[in-house]
Design an enzyme around this catalytic site. Structure first.
Site, short mmCIF file in Angstrom:
data_model
loop_
_atom_site.label_atom_id
_atom_site.label_comp_id
_atom_site.label_asym_id
_atom_site.label_seq_id
_atom_site.Cartn_x
_atom_site.Cartn_y
_atom_site.Cartn_z
NE ARG A 105 -3.89 0.53 1.90
CZ ARG A 105 -5.10 0.55 2.42
NH1 ARG A 105 -5.36 1.26 3.51
NH2 ARG A 105 -6.10 -0.13 1.86
CG HIS A 132 -8.34 -0.12 -2.90
ND1 HIS A 132 -7.56 -1.21 -2.56
CD2 HIS A 132 -9.02 0.22 -1.77
CE1 HIS A 132 -7.75 -1.49 -1.28
NE2 HIS A 132 -8.62 -0.65 -0.78
CD GLN A 135 -12.89 -2.12 -0.93
OE1 GLN A 135 -12.06 -2.02 -0.04
NE2 GLN A 135 -14.09 -2.68 -0.73
CG ASP A 221 -13.63 6.06 -1.01
OD1 ASP A 221 -13.69 5.92 0.23
OD2 ASP A 221 -12.58 5.91 -1.66
CB CYS A 261 -13.94 0.84 -0.13
SG CYS A 261 -13.37 2.53 0.14
NE ARG A 289 -10.03 -5.65 0.20
CZ ARG A 289 -9.29 -4.65 0.70
NH1 ARG A 289 -9.89 -3.61 1.22
NH2 ARG A 289 -7.96 -4.67 0.64
#
Ligand code: CP
Ligand code: NVA
Length: 307
Positions: A105, A132, A135, A221, A261, A289
């Protein structure tokens, strides 16, 4: 020897590969729910590098790796040499000699691409400024669990055209669905940054209500992503009308799902009544996930396991 495969962008995998991953996810999830041990990754190690904060990504990879019989090692910028200027190419050489897969990340996508170029083992994108992919893999699996195939469906993206939005747009090209995007002026999708082949799977709407109208899935988001905190005050002013509330869900299909998310800010990008209401599947998304990433780890380390 199998060719080295990374998961840096959503479209690094084909539709056929995702279909395999989702079949494996169902199998792996089902066994997990029945408390049946599945240890295909004994003696395998995943290194997880975090240059930004995380709850779900760390936990889902670490728990997932352990459940597959392997181990996960957590590194962050604060207490490793990573934050002290060691070239990313050198870090990739060293780290990838001591483990079987790396999850990163970080900030710019370019960093993870450079790391992957010098890595001996598969590299997984655990979020960059641009994308991402893990996700959206979980989100599409979640959609399919609840509603069946996503092909031809409409996803409404309300808010910032950020890493999660860009990845939805890539996924639309792979899975052949449509994304209706509404962002405030100045925050529109940049097709090149989003890594798109063309513009035939998305449409931009000035009014978020128009984007949500008739959608099968409404998603959003945070207004300010990690790394952009200096813009927070300005964004909070500009994004006020890009909140998913009950009026917006009312214009979507009656059985529309709501996804986020997480982490979420109730009262900012989403109203409490929506995220805690009947359309919301955010907890399934978060749980998935782990299951989808277990299938991904199995695939990247062992190839196509049939079962
Ligand atoms: N959704 C997600 O990636 O959450 P974390 O930032 O907690 O990992
Ligand atoms: N867009 C958010 C996602 C967090 C999981 C961020 O990058 O901060």
């Amino acid at each position: 020897m199998r060719p080295l495969k990374h998961f840096l962008r959503f479209k690094d995998l084909s539709l056929d590969e995702f279909e395999h991953l989702f079949a494996r996810t169902r199998w792996i999830k089902d066994r997990f729910k029945q408390y049946q041990q599945y240890w295909p990754l004994v003696d395998r190690t995943l290194v997880m590098i975090f240059e930004k904060a995380s709850t779900r990504t760390r936990l889902s990879f670490e728990a997932g790796m352990q459940q597959l019989g392997g181990a996960a090692i957590y590194l962050n910028t604060r207490d490793s040499q990573l934050g002290r200027g060691e070239p990313v190419e050198d870090a990739a050489q060293v780290i990838s000699r001591m483990c079987d897969a790396v999850m990163i990340r970080t900030f710019e996508q370019e960093i993870i691409e450079r790391f992957a170029k010098h890595s001996r083992v598969p590299v997984i994108n655990g979020l960059t400024n641009e994308y991402h992919p893990c996700q959206i893999m979980a989100d599409i699996f979640t959609f399919i669990e609840h509603r069946g195939s996503i092909k031809g469906k409409t996803v409404a993206w309300i808010g910032d055209s950020n890493n999660v939005c860009n990845t939805w747009l890539q996924a639309a090209e792979v899975f052949d669905f449509n994304v209706h995007v509404s962002t405030p002026p100045g925050y529109e999708v940049e097709a090149e940054r989003a890594g798109l082949y063309g513009d035939d799977h998305y449409e931009q709407f000035a009014d978020p209500m128009d984007a949500a109208r008739g959608a099968d899935l409404v998603t959003t988001d945070v207004w300010t992503s990690m790394g952009f905190e200096a813009e927070n005050e300005q964004r909070c002013r500009v994004f006020q009308d890009w909140r998913v509330d009950t009026d917006m869900m009312r214009v979507a299909k009656p059985d529309a799902l709501f996804m986020h998310c997480l982490p979420a800010h109730r009262g900012e990008e989403v109203a409490k009544e929506v995220i805690d209401g009947p359309h919301s599947v955010v907890w399934d998304e978060a749980e998935n996930r782990m299951h989808t990433q277990k299938a991904l780890l199995e695939y990247l380390l062992l190839g196509r396991v049939e079962g």
